[in-house]
Scaffold this active site. Sequence first.
Site, PDB file in Angstrom:
ATOM      1  N   CYS A 102      -8.065   9.216 -21.913  1.00 15.50           N
ATOM      2  CA  CYS A 102      -8.381   9.382 -20.497  1.00 15.50           C
ATOM      3  C   CYS A 102      -8.750  10.830 -20.194  1.00 15.50           C
ATOM      4  CB  CYS A 102      -7.183   8.953 -19.649  1.00 15.50           C
ATOM      5  SG  CYS A 102      -7.509   8.953 -17.873  1.00 15.50           S
ATOM      6  N   CYS A 156      -0.330   4.444 -17.316  1.00 21.05           N
ATOM      7  CA  CYS A 156      -0.280   4.007 -15.924  1.00 21.05           C
ATOM      8  C   CYS A 156      -0.876   2.620 -15.715  1.00 21.05           C
ATOM      9  CB  CYS A 156      -1.006   5.026 -15.047  1.00 21.05           C
ATOM     10  SG  CYS A 156      -2.735   5.294 -15.511  1.00 21.05           S
TER      11      CYS A 156
END
Length: 370
Positions: A114, A210
């Site tokens: 990410c 997440c």
Amino acid sequence: MLDVDFQLGGDAASRRIVVAMSGGVDSSVVAALAARTGAETIGVTLQLYDHGEATGRAGSCCAGRDIRDARAVCDRLGIAHYVFDHETRFRETVVDTFADEYLAGRTPIPCVQCNTGPKFTDLLQLARDLGADCLATGHYVQRVIGPAGAELHRGADPARDQSYFLFATTQAQVDYLRFPLGALPKSRVRAIAADLGLGVAGKPDSQDICFVPDGDYAGLVRKLRPEADTAGDIVDLNGAKLGTHRGIIHFTVGQRRGLEIGGTAEPLYVVRVDAAARQVVVGPRAALAVGAARITGLNWIGGDHVGPITAKVRSMAKPVGAHLDGDRLVFDAPEYGVAPGQAAVLYAGERVLGGGWIASTEAAMVAAAA
């Protein structure tokens, strides 16, 4: 309140700072510190996913509530806030890669993917398109100006240091990025947020992964890759069958729980996951000892450093002595819990030299004798 030098040079009022805002307390405080300099400050949030299941658990990131929180902070600070839809790119480069790595028997680290994809590469380009002089984030790392230019250093608070997840940051990115929280403990950051009356001052920290709302990694992989539930054998180091498993996605190197094998002289651990054979290879703890690891995709931001180095192979591990021999990272002493798919991050003292991905491991002598 804290005054931070964003190292922009010249008159701050003529400068523009873009802040990457996830909706949490860290990036919110960064936005406040940036606005305090007098520079034009713009908050930018990447909408990485749209599923309500991620917002159902405290600790999500860049979801619906988080975007609202980021906007509320920007409104309070009197700065602009933009949201960019990166859901498709995030799914393709981070979530799908996560599932594929598990299917291949490796231990993925989606936070690195990410950071090197949506958060830095894409967001950094957005900041440049907006004419910003820098992109500031809430990561707990330090940007230090050394003899040859900007260097990446570990965060001052060992409990918060995030340098492990930023090893793939390029030198060009380090030159452009700013990390104003790197010298602060988290308690100080929350105190600043409270002093400013920011509603996120007490917001829980986001979780590392997440996009897995309930912590069920295997469930997510099964949903994305239905073939992941293929059963196979649990075997010992000599290939003898000890039991069966319901899918390799349930196992990672170093794992002890979930094997459901009794009657052994000593506890067994997952030593290797053979995706092609659908086998989980187990053995005693001594078999986890690794003497060296082959590294791919090495990213080097250490300039001409030629002295001693240390290496971290897990985010919470302490750096250990090691040296590079071509594409091999050789440990000074046997290291445990090293798994293909993880990152090996290299340091010289507090400075991040870079790192790469662990492609394979070599057993230490203690393992060979076990």
